[in-house]
Each structure stands twice: as C-alpha cells, then as structure tokens.
Design a protein around this motif. Structure first.
Motif, mmCIF file in Angstrom:
data_model
loop_
_atom_site.group_PDB
_atom_site.id
_atom_site.type_symbol
_atom_site.label_atom_id
_atom_site.label_comp_id
_atom_site.label_asym_id
_atom_site.label_seq_id
_atom_site.Cartn_x
_atom_site.Cartn_y
_atom_site.Cartn_z
ATOM 1 N N ASN A 7 0.802 -1.227 0.000
ATOM 2 C CA ASN A 7 0.000 0.000 0.000
ATOM 3 C C ASN A 7 0.835 1.278 0.000
ATOM 4 O O ASN A 7 0.308 2.356 -0.244
ATOM 5 C CB ASN A 7 -0.960 0.028 1.199
ATOM 6 C CG ASN A 7 -1.996 -1.082 1.127
ATOM 7 O OD1 ASN A 7 -2.056 -1.940 1.988
ATOM 8 N ND2 ASN A 7 -2.813 -1.076 0.085
ATOM 9 N N GLY A 8 2.117 1.172 0.316
ATOM 10 C CA GLY A 8 3.008 2.342 0.313
ATOM 11 C C GLY A 8 2.798 3.246 1.515
ATOM 12 O O GLY A 8 1.667 3.472 1.940
ATOM 13 N N GLU A 144 15.347 4.324 2.699
ATOM 14 C CA GLU A 144 16.714 4.777 2.397
ATOM 15 C C GLU A 144 16.751 6.280 2.130
ATOM 16 O O GLU A 144 17.650 6.981 2.594
ATOM 17 C CB GLU A 144 17.283 4.034 1.174
ATOM 18 C CG GLU A 144 17.509 2.544 1.397
ATOM 19 C CD GLU A 144 16.280 1.711 1.067
ATOM 20 O OE1 GLU A 144 15.194 2.300 0.818
ATOM 21 O OE2 GLU A 144 16.400 0.477 1.082
ATOM 22 N N GLN A 145 15.750 6.771 1.393
ATOM 23 C CA GLN A 145 15.700 8.212 1.087
ATOM 24 C C GLN A 145 15.488 9.022 2.361
ATOM 25 O O GLN A 145 16.090 10.080 2.543
ATOM 26 C CB GLN A 145 14.571 8.504 0.089
ATOM 27 C CG GLN A 145 14.801 7.926 -1.291
ATOM 28 C CD GLN A 145 14.220 6.527 -1.446
ATOM 29 O OE1 GLN A 145 14.146 5.759 -0.497
ATOM 30 N NE2 GLN A 145 13.823 6.181 -2.665
ATOM 31 N N LEU A 146 14.626 8.533 3.258
ATOM 32 C CA LEU A 146 14.384 9.229 4.526
ATOM 33 C C LEU A 146 15.638 9.257 5.388
ATOM 34 O O LEU A 146 15.958 10.280 5.996
ATOM 35 C CB LEU A 146 13.236 8.566 5.289
ATOM 36 C CG LEU A 146 11.815 8.997 4.907
ATOM 37 C CD1 LEU A 146 10.789 8.061 5.524
ATOM 38 C CD2 LEU A 146 11.536 10.424 5.340
ATOM 39 N N TYR A 147 16.355 8.136 5.445
ATOM 40 C CA TYR A 147 17.609 8.103 6.216
ATOM 41 C C TYR A 147 18.599 9.142 5.678
ATOM 42 O O TYR A 147 19.208 9.886 6.445
ATOM 43 C CB TYR A 147 18.258 6.711 6.156
ATOM 44 C CG TYR A 147 17.875 5.811 7.298
ATOM 45 C CD1 TYR A 147 18.095 6.200 8.616
ATOM 46 C CD2 TYR A 147 17.296 4.572 7.072
ATOM 47 C CE1 TYR A 147 17.734 5.368 9.677
ATOM 48 C CE2 TYR A 147 16.928 3.741 8.116
ATOM 49 C CZ TYR A 147 17.162 4.140 9.415
ATOM 50 O OH TYR A 147 16.796 3.321 10.459
ATOM 51 N N GLY A 148 18.712 9.196 4.360
ATOM 52 C CA GLY A 148 19.642 10.155 3.746
ATOM 53 C C GLY A 148 19.283 11.591 4.064
ATOM 54 O O GLY A 148 20.137 12.393 4.460
ATOM 55 N N MET A 149 17.991 11.942 3.927
ATOM 56 C CA MET A 149 17.545 13.309 4.188
ATOM 57 C C MET A 149 17.681 13.673 5.664
ATOM 58 O O MET A 149 18.129 14.771 6.006
ATOM 59 C CB MET A 149 16.081 13.488 3.751
ATOM 60 C CG MET A 149 15.865 13.561 2.257
ATOM 61 S SD MET A 149 16.863 14.804 1.418
ATOM 62 C CE MET A 149 16.415 16.288 2.295
ATOM 63 N N CYS A 150 17.289 12.746 6.537
ATOM 64 C CA CYS A 150 17.348 13.031 7.980
ATOM 65 C C CYS A 150 18.794 13.184 8.465
ATOM 66 O O CYS A 150 19.099 14.070 9.266
ATOM 67 C CB CYS A 150 16.651 11.926 8.770
ATOM 68 S SG CYS A 150 14.864 11.899 8.540
ATOM 69 N N GLU A 151 19.681 12.333 7.966
ATOM 70 C CA GLU A 151 21.092 12.433 8.367
ATOM 71 C C GLU A 151 21.711 13.739 7.874
ATOM 72 O O GLU A 151 22.597 14.302 8.509
ATOM 73 C CB GLU A 151 21.881 11.236 7.836
ATOM 74 C CG GLU A 151 21.651 9.980 8.668
ATOM 75 C CD GLU A 151 22.219 8.737 8.012
ATOM 76 O OE1 GLU A 151 22.841 8.844 6.934
ATOM 77 O OE2 GLU A 151 22.035 7.651 8.583
ATOM 78 N N ASP A 178 10.110 8.360 -4.274
ATOM 79 C CA ASP A 178 9.491 7.055 -4.047
ATOM 80 C C ASP A 178 8.104 7.028 -4.703
ATOM 81 O O ASP A 178 7.275 7.888 -4.429
ATOM 82 C CB ASP A 178 9.364 6.807 -2.534
ATOM 83 C CG ASP A 178 8.674 5.495 -2.220
ATOM 84 O OD1 ASP A 178 8.989 4.492 -2.880
ATOM 85 O OD2 ASP A 178 7.819 5.476 -1.324
ATOM 86 N N ALA A 179 7.872 6.057 -5.555
ATOM 87 C CA ALA A 179 6.598 5.991 -6.296
ATOM 88 C C ALA A 179 5.443 5.500 -5.435
ATOM 89 O O ALA A 179 4.286 5.698 -5.773
ATOM 90 C CB ALA A 179 6.753 5.069 -7.505
ATOM 91 N N TYR A 180 5.731 4.854 -4.298
ATOM 92 C CA TYR A 180 4.679 4.253 -3.479
ATOM 93 C C TYR A 180 4.126 5.180 -2.395
ATOM 94 O O TYR A 180 3.139 4.856 -1.754
ATOM 95 C CB TYR A 180 5.193 2.969 -2.814
ATOM 96 C CG TYR A 180 5.330 1.798 -3.756
ATOM 97 C CD1 TYR A 180 4.576 1.731 -4.922
ATOM 98 C CD2 TYR A 180 6.201 0.754 -3.473
ATOM 99 C CE1 TYR A 180 4.690 0.647 -5.778
ATOM 100 C CE2 TYR A 180 6.325 -0.323 -4.328
ATOM 101 C CZ TYR A 180 5.572 -0.377 -5.482
ATOM 102 O OH TYR A 180 5.688 -1.440 -6.316
ATOM 103 N N SER A 181 4.817 6.293 -2.129
ATOM 104 C CA SER A 181 4.307 7.212 -1.097
ATOM 105 C C SER A 181 4.327 8.637 -1.623
ATOM 106 O O SER A 181 5.047 8.948 -2.566
ATOM 107 C CB SER A 181 5.141 7.093 0.186
ATOM 108 O OG SER A 181 6.499 7.375 -0.062
ATOM 109 N N GLY A 182 3.534 9.502 -0.987
ATOM 110 C CA GLY A 182 3.496 10.890 -1.439
ATOM 111 C C GLY A 182 2.128 11.525 -1.252
ATOM 112 O O GLY A 182 1.438 11.261 -0.282
#
Length: 205
Positions: A7-8, A144-151, A178-182
C-alpha cells in the motif's frame, strides 16, 4: 515485493529540544495505483503520545483500533496517563504475541512523558523488536531516502519551528523519490503545552 510495501507509506519521527515531531504521507495505493489521497497513518494514543503506522492498510486500521482500546483500558484501570516507554512495551508485546501470523506494520512512536515532558521516539519491526534513539526514526517504503535526508538535515536540540521545517523537508524530499508514497503529508509537533498539526502540499503525480 514485500507485503509491507503493497500500500506504500513513509513515516518519520524526530526529537527536538523539549519537543518531538512525527510526520507521514497521505497516499493509499495498491502498488502503483493510487486509491486515496487522505489516508490516516498517524494516530493519537494519549494527550502527548502518537503512533505512526506504515504497512498494510488493513492491518494499520485493525492495529490502531486495538491499541486505542487497550490504551483507554490502561488509563481507566491505572488512573494515570500512559507514558511513551510503557506504550512501546505494550506495542512490542502485542506484535510479538502475533509473531507467527504478524501484523504487517512497522510502528513509529513519538511523545512526551506525562510527568517530566521528556521527549521520546522509538520504532519496532513487525514482530515487536524495539529500537529507541536520540535523533530520528524512519519507516516505510522510502526508508533509504528518509535516512539520507534526515542524516543531512538533522541537528540536536532544535526548537519547535526548526524541527517542523526539518521534518517537513526530510519527508517531502524523500517521498518525491518514491513511487509508493506521497500526495502531501501531515506533521504533528508535540510540545509540553500544545500540539500543532500542519498539512503539507506536495507533488501529486
């Protein structure tokens, strides 16, 4: 593909100076097909306690209702507000009880202690293994994208406005990749004397 990604979702929580923030996207999809643009993923469990539930949408709603029931039961029987650490233990126990047929969710918990107003953030996996941190926790399909942005953006002891800006930019820039969330987001900033809810507009493609 994991059933957790069906479901994303993307959920992130961050700790600031005497405050915490939790944010999630709004999209409900079936893989690449968008079903709803206003799906609730963050649920209040106390006056200063919230849980974010990314994962399978049916399990999200079932588990949120079950948690709300047991939280209310605790408040009535103990005659006091549930602390975030106790709530984490409750969530962890519920998930571990169902480990052979688990709820497909990865909870993110954020809140302030009812007595000391100490900020608290934590997350668990789908069988209830807890992780408590002092900076941020992330979960969902754009992990992975969230980890990168938060760090990149996080720094300790942020004030509420700065914390809101940091968590919003982290969420929006991560879910754009990310195509599954937004489809926008919702952010709760929890302070000792108030809770601020803001909705974010984002790319809708």
């Amino acid at each position: 593909m994991s059933i957790l990604e069906y479901n994303g979702a993307s959920v992130v929580a961050m700790k600031g100076k005497n405050c915490v923030a939790i944010a999630a996207d709004k999209r409900l999809g079936i893989r690449f097909q968008t079903v709803s643009c206003d799906f609730q993923k963050i649920f209040p469990m106390g006056k200063k306690l919230f849980i974010g539930l990314p994962g399978l949408a049916t399990d999200v709603q079932t588990f949120a209702n079950e948690l709300k029931f047991h939280t209310n039961l605790y408040n009535l029987s103990e005659n006091r507000e549930l602390s975030p650490k106790t709530f984490l233990s409750m969530v962890s126990n519920f998930l571990y009880q169902r480990r052979f047929g688990p709820y497909f969710i990865e909870p993110v918990i954020a809140g302030l202690d009812p007595k000391t107003d100490e900020p608290f953030i934590a997350s668990t996996d789908l069988i209830g293994c807890p992780m408590i941190t002092n900076d941020f926790v992330v979960a969902g399909t754009c992990l992975e994208q969230l980890y990168g942005m938060c760090e990149t953006l996080y720094k300790p002891d942020m004030q509420p406005e700065e914390l809101f800006e940091c968590i919003s930019q982290s969420l929006l820039n991560a879910q754009d990749r990310d195509a599954y969330s937004g489809w926008g987001g919702v952010v709760y900033v929890i302070e000792p004397n108030k809770i601020t809810k803001r909705e974010l507009k984002a790319r809708q493609d």
